[in-house]
Design an enzyme around this catalytic site. Sequence first.
Site, PDB file in Angstrom:
ATOM      1  N   HIS A   1      -0.011  16.871 -41.155  1.00 47.90           N
ATOM      2  CA  HIS A   1       0.132  18.312 -41.012  1.00 47.90           C
ATOM      3  C   HIS A   1       0.739  18.666 -39.656  1.00 47.90           C
ATOM      4  CE1 HIS A   1      -2.589  18.563 -44.482  1.00 47.90           C
ATOM      5  NE2 HIS A   1      -2.173  19.806 -44.619  1.00 47.90           N
TER       6      HIS A   1
ATOM      7  N   LYS B   1      -2.826  22.870 -36.979  1.00 46.87           N
ATOM      8  CA  LYS B   1      -3.924  22.887 -37.955  1.00 46.87           C
ATOM      9  C   LYS B   1      -5.243  22.625 -37.239  1.00 46.87           C
ATOM     10  CE  LYS B   1      -5.349  21.000 -42.427  1.00 46.87           C
ATOM     11  NZ  LYS B   1      -5.636  22.365 -42.958  1.00 46.87           N
TER      12      LYS B   1
END
Length: 248
Positions: free
Chosen positions: A134, A138
Amino acid sequence: MAIKVGVLGAQGRVGQAIVAGVTAAYDLELVAEVDRGDSLDVLVQSGAEVIVDFTTPDSVMDNLEFCISHGIHCVVGTTGFTPERLEIVKKWAEEKGNTGVLIAPNFAISAVLTMAFARQAARFFDSAEVVECHHPNKLDAPSGTAIHTAEGIAQARREAGMPTQPDATEQSLDGARGADVGGVKVHAVRMTGMVAHEEVIFGGPGQSLTIRQDSYDRTSFVPGVLVGVRNVAQHLGLTVGLEHYLDI
């Protein structure tokens, strides 16, 4: 008649994509955009029937308590739901009795299919591990999608009566073998340029299988969210996972 929708976290990257998706849908009407500092009362005043929540783990429980208490159906993509939190939301929804809540670790249909395929494959291979990648902003690691994927694999292995995965590791740096989710190792990568990606790697004698899913843009979540918005009123109480709305 169009379903009246409110979006919480409307100014975030995913929220903006959801706002655009709802606005473009012929059978939905965007009646409220709520972001940090805004009063939730606007949802009641605007007559919102369904809300979509892509906010933060710190605020989502207060948002859900408010919406459920006012009979507003909830479609939730915010992360950070522990079993304890899910139990609280389930209790709120059951006590209200007329409200549907969908909480999904991932609304990208490709990701939902990846989780389903992984559960199907799990009983055929000795080894299974999950790698998720990611963007570096995040807040949680590993992702809810990766945890949900690993839990599904672990459950499928238990139901098949499979033994513990082979792993002779005796010495390693802290974290080198990843997080353990029900006996399935999960590895989290945070890297500039990434959005949301997952690989599920299976291994058996002389062979391996890799299932990979990539979300290149936040718009990948919109079709799944709209499925949730259109169907949540027919699923009262708490539902965890978009797959239950897709019949897979």
